[in-house]
Structure formats: structure tokens, C-alpha cells
Design an enzyme around this catalytic site. Structure first.
Site, PDB file in Angstrom:
ATOM      1  N   GLU A 139       4.750 -12.057  12.897  1.00  0.00           N
ATOM      2  CA  GLU A 139       4.212 -12.836  11.779  1.00  0.00           C
ATOM      3  C   GLU A 139       4.289 -14.342  12.016  1.00  0.00           C
ATOM      4  OE1 GLU A 139       6.148 -10.233  11.495  1.00  0.00           O
ATOM      5  OE2 GLU A 139       5.046  -8.796  10.259  1.00  0.00           O
ATOM      6  N   HIS A 208      10.426  -3.930   0.661  1.00  0.00           N
ATOM      7  CA  HIS A 208       8.984  -3.852   0.483  1.00  0.00           C
ATOM      8  C   HIS A 208       8.578  -4.085  -0.977  1.00  0.00           C
ATOM      9  CE1 HIS A 208       9.370  -1.930   4.403  1.00  0.00           C
ATOM     10  NE2 HIS A 208       8.082  -2.156   4.583  1.00  0.00           N
TER      11      HIS A 208
END
Length: 403
Positions: A139, A208
Site C-alpha cells: 500500500e 477490517h
């Protein structure tokens, strides 16, 4: 359990950017194979929950009563075409890629797989692998690559497979994305969009279920918006891509399968305007993203109890639309903020400070904010539900405010 608290004496800053044409908005819900969301909404909130017998009910998504509101009209009578929210995002993205060859997409599995929630499905086949670029699981690297591409004149859309993963790219987003226009003396613009799913899902676990609005709101130079309907998802996506500023578009993982009709003709929304969801007289309820539907669920109960709440989807998380918010506060003189963000340092805290600083003399009661608990999101479904604001709590808060 999300809790009530009064306004915080903190401060916030606001910026401005370009405006786009605004078109009035609708709403609605549907599809995806998993259930959307469960709530406890019929009874008044009680601090005691019987885990053995409790059976959550499905959220009623079109729950608003009595007030004539064009945005809540039956979708079957509306012109246009019907799309799920993730399809509306894709349609907006596709239209912008057709309009401007500088628009490109990058991220994990965004290519021929179509993205983890299928927002980019079919785009690699249509536009090629260079404009829809699959990246490694890195990322920080591909976010930096997208920012560098924006400096050279491209308009990248960077997808975080999950918003929580973008914490790995926080240095790029903060020190480069938000600041390079300033630190370069205006030599570089960073027209980049960072988007992806976030929020509390259905037992996705703590890592998450991140809500990163509070993390990013303090970064100078970045705008933040949150979509909540197929209509505003497409309009905000197109506006974000056309903006000369870096924009973070927050999408909620449980809203991708909302269904509604959107216009056939092109439209672009403003990145800085709130949406009046339901006009009312007694109390202003400010919310965004998934909590819009919890508020509308509560509004049905409140109307049946004789209350007339005004519901505003703030949409623009930075800067706030203080014009729309202020008009409502001056009319109702009471404010309830409902968010899924954390209580400490969240969007609600900044919004409380902004209203207190600008409209304190118009308030007849302290601002009340309902937020998620400051705890990691549990995996167990019943515990997960307890950490997020539920409609019954909203009803109780309004009753207390209006006493």
C-alpha cells in the site's frame, strides 16, 4: 454500547475548494448475498440484553414517515436506471475514464478480477492494463506511485482493498498527498482520489472494521466525502475525480448493495454540500454513511411518537457544509450527531466544536453526540452490534433533547 456525551471544546479548521453543479438526491437499498445489517429498533433501549433470546431484526431502509419528501418516493416511479451502489461507483468511474484519458486506476486486484467489491469489474478489459493497474500488496508503494503520477498530470484513483490497509500508506497520504501542493510552492497539483470500503461490516473483525475518518481529518490539504446512496456515490465519485485537490472517498462495506434509480443524464455533485434527507422542526440530526439508515429507522418511530426530526446527511466530512447545518440549527435549536466513527477525536467531536463556535447562541440545549465505543470491534455479532449506535438509542436521545 455507543454513548451520549455533550459538546467538546475542541477546535477545527475548514478549507474550500471547487464547486460542481448540484442535483437533488434520492435513496434506497438491496442485493449482495450476505445480509445487510441488523438492528434493535422497536422497543426503547435497555442496558440489559438477553443474549440467549435476542434475535436482531433486519434494518428497514426506507423508513421515514408522514413528511412529503421527494427523495423517499418509490423508486419504481422515478426516471433513470436502477443500480446498486457499487455499480453506481463503477458507472461514474467509467464515464470519467471515457471523458478524460488521464484518469487511471491502481490497487490490489482492481484489474481483471474487478476489485474485491467489483467496483472496477470490466474496466481492465475496456481500458487496458496500463490504465487499470494491478499492484502488489504494498500500500505505501502504490499510494506513493499514484501521488507521483498525479504530480505529472495524471488523475489516479487509488483503491484500498480495505480502508484499514491504507494505514500502511499514512506517510504518503499525510506528508505527500496532502502537503505537496503547498510545499512545492504551488508547482504541483495532486488530483488524486483515494477510495475504498470501510466501517463495521458483518463480523469482519477489528482490523477490517476500521473507520479512518478521524485519522485523516487532521491532514491539511485533503478533502473527505462519504457516500451513502447510489445517487450520491456516482455524483461524488465524478466530482472527486475532477477535483484539483486530493480527495478521500469513504465507502461503507454494508452499503455496496443499496439499490436505487439514478438519472440517465450526466450529473456531478458538489464535494462540499450536505444533503437534506428529511425536513423537520424539532431537532436537527446530523449523520453520514451507514448511520443515515439507522437515523431514518429511528425517524419512523419518532414521527409516530409526535416528534418532527430534521435529518441531514453531511456527506462532506472536510470541510463541513456549515451553511446547510447552520440554517437547520437556527430553525430547530437542537442538535443530535449520529456517527459510526469513534467517540474520541471523531467526526462528531469536530462537528460539535464547529457548531459550538459558529451557532452557540442558536442552541436551546447542549449538543448530543452518539458515537461508536472506543473499543476494537468484536468479532461476535451480538457484541459487534453493541459497539455501534442503534436506532433505539437515537429515539431515546431525541426524546431527552426535546424534553
Amino acid at each position: 454500547m455507543a454513548t451520549l456525551f455533550q459538546g467538546l471544546p475542541s477546535s477545527t479548521a475548514f478549507s474550500s475548494s471547487n464547486k460542481f453543479n448540484h442535483v437533488p438526491a434520492p435513496t434506497s437499498f438491496s442485493e449482495r448475498k450476505s445480509s445487510i445489517v441488523t438492528v434493535r429498533s422497536d422497543a426503547r433501549w435497555s442496558p440489559v440484553l438477553n443474549y440467549a433470546t435476542h434475535k436482531p431484526q433486519r434494518l428497514i431502509t426506507n423508513a421515514v414517515a408522514t413528511k412529503a419528501d421527494s427523495s423517499l418516493a418509490s423508486t419504481s416511479s422515478k426516471p433513470g436506471h436502477e443500480l446498486l451502489l457499487f455499480e453506481a461507483l463503477r458507472e461514474g468511474l467509467e464515464e470519467e475514464m471515457e471523458r478524460d484519458p488521464c484518469v487511471c486506476v491502481m490497487g490490489e486486484d482492481v484489474g481483471h478480477y474487478g476489485g474485491s467489491y467489483k467496483v472496477t469489474k470490466g474496466l481492465a478489459t475496456k481500458f487496458g492494463d496500463l490504465r487499470v493497474l494491478d499492484t502488489p500488496i504494498a500500500e505505501n508503494s502504490f499510494t506513493g506511485m499514484g501521488i507521483g503520477a498525479a504530480m505529472t498530470g495524471l488523475r489516479p484513483i487509488i483503491e484500498g482493498m480495505n480502508m484499514g490497509f491504507l494505514l500502511l500508506a499514512f506517510n504518503q497520504i499525510s506528508n505527500n498527498c496532502g502537503m505537496l501542493h503547498y510545499t512545492s510552492g504551488g508547482q504541483f497539483k495532486i488530483p488524486v482520489v483515494i477510495r475504498g470500503p470501510g466501517g463495521v461490516g458483518r463480523q469482519l473483525g477489528a482490523e477490517h472494521s476500521q473507520r479512518l475518518e478521524s485519522y485523516f481529518q487532521s491532514i491539511p490539504g485533503i478533502q473527505m466525502v462519504a457516500c451513502s446512496t447510489p445517487y450520491n456515490a456516482k455524483g461524488l465519485m465524478k466530482a472527486a475525480i475532477r477535483s484539483e485537490n486530493p480527495v478521500i472517498l469513504f465507502e461503507h462495506v454494508l452499503l455496496y448493495n443499496l439499490k436505487d434509480r439514478i438519472p440517465d443524464e450526466e450529473y456531478v455533485l458538489s464535494l462540499e454540500e450536505a444533503e437534506m434527507v428529511r425536513p423537520g422542526e424539532h431537532v436537527t440530526i446530523l449523520t453520514y454513511s451507514r448511520m443515515r439508515y439507522h437515523v431514518m429507522q429511528a425517524a419512523k418511530t419518532l414521527v409516530n411518537k409526535g416528534y418532527d426530526p430534521e435529518v441531514i446527511d453531511i456527506r462532506s466530512l472536510k470541510p463541513f457544509d456549515l451553511h446547510t447545518i447552520g440554517k437547520s440549527v437556527k430553525k430547530t435549536h437542537r442538535v443530535l450527531i449520529v456517527e459510526e466513527c469513534m467517540r474520541t477525536g471523531g467526526i462528531g467531536a469536530s462537528l460539535t466544536a464547529a457548531i459550538t463556535e459558529n451557532f452557540n447562541d442558536d442552541l436551546d440545549a447542549p449538543i448530543v453526540c452518539l458515537s461508536s465505543q472506543d473499543v476494537p470491534t468484536p468479532y461476535a455479532g451480538t457484541l459487534e452490534e453493541w459497539t455501534v449506535v442503534q436506532p433505539a438509542q437515537i429515539v431515546t436521545a431525541v426524546e431527552q433533547l426535546c424534553q
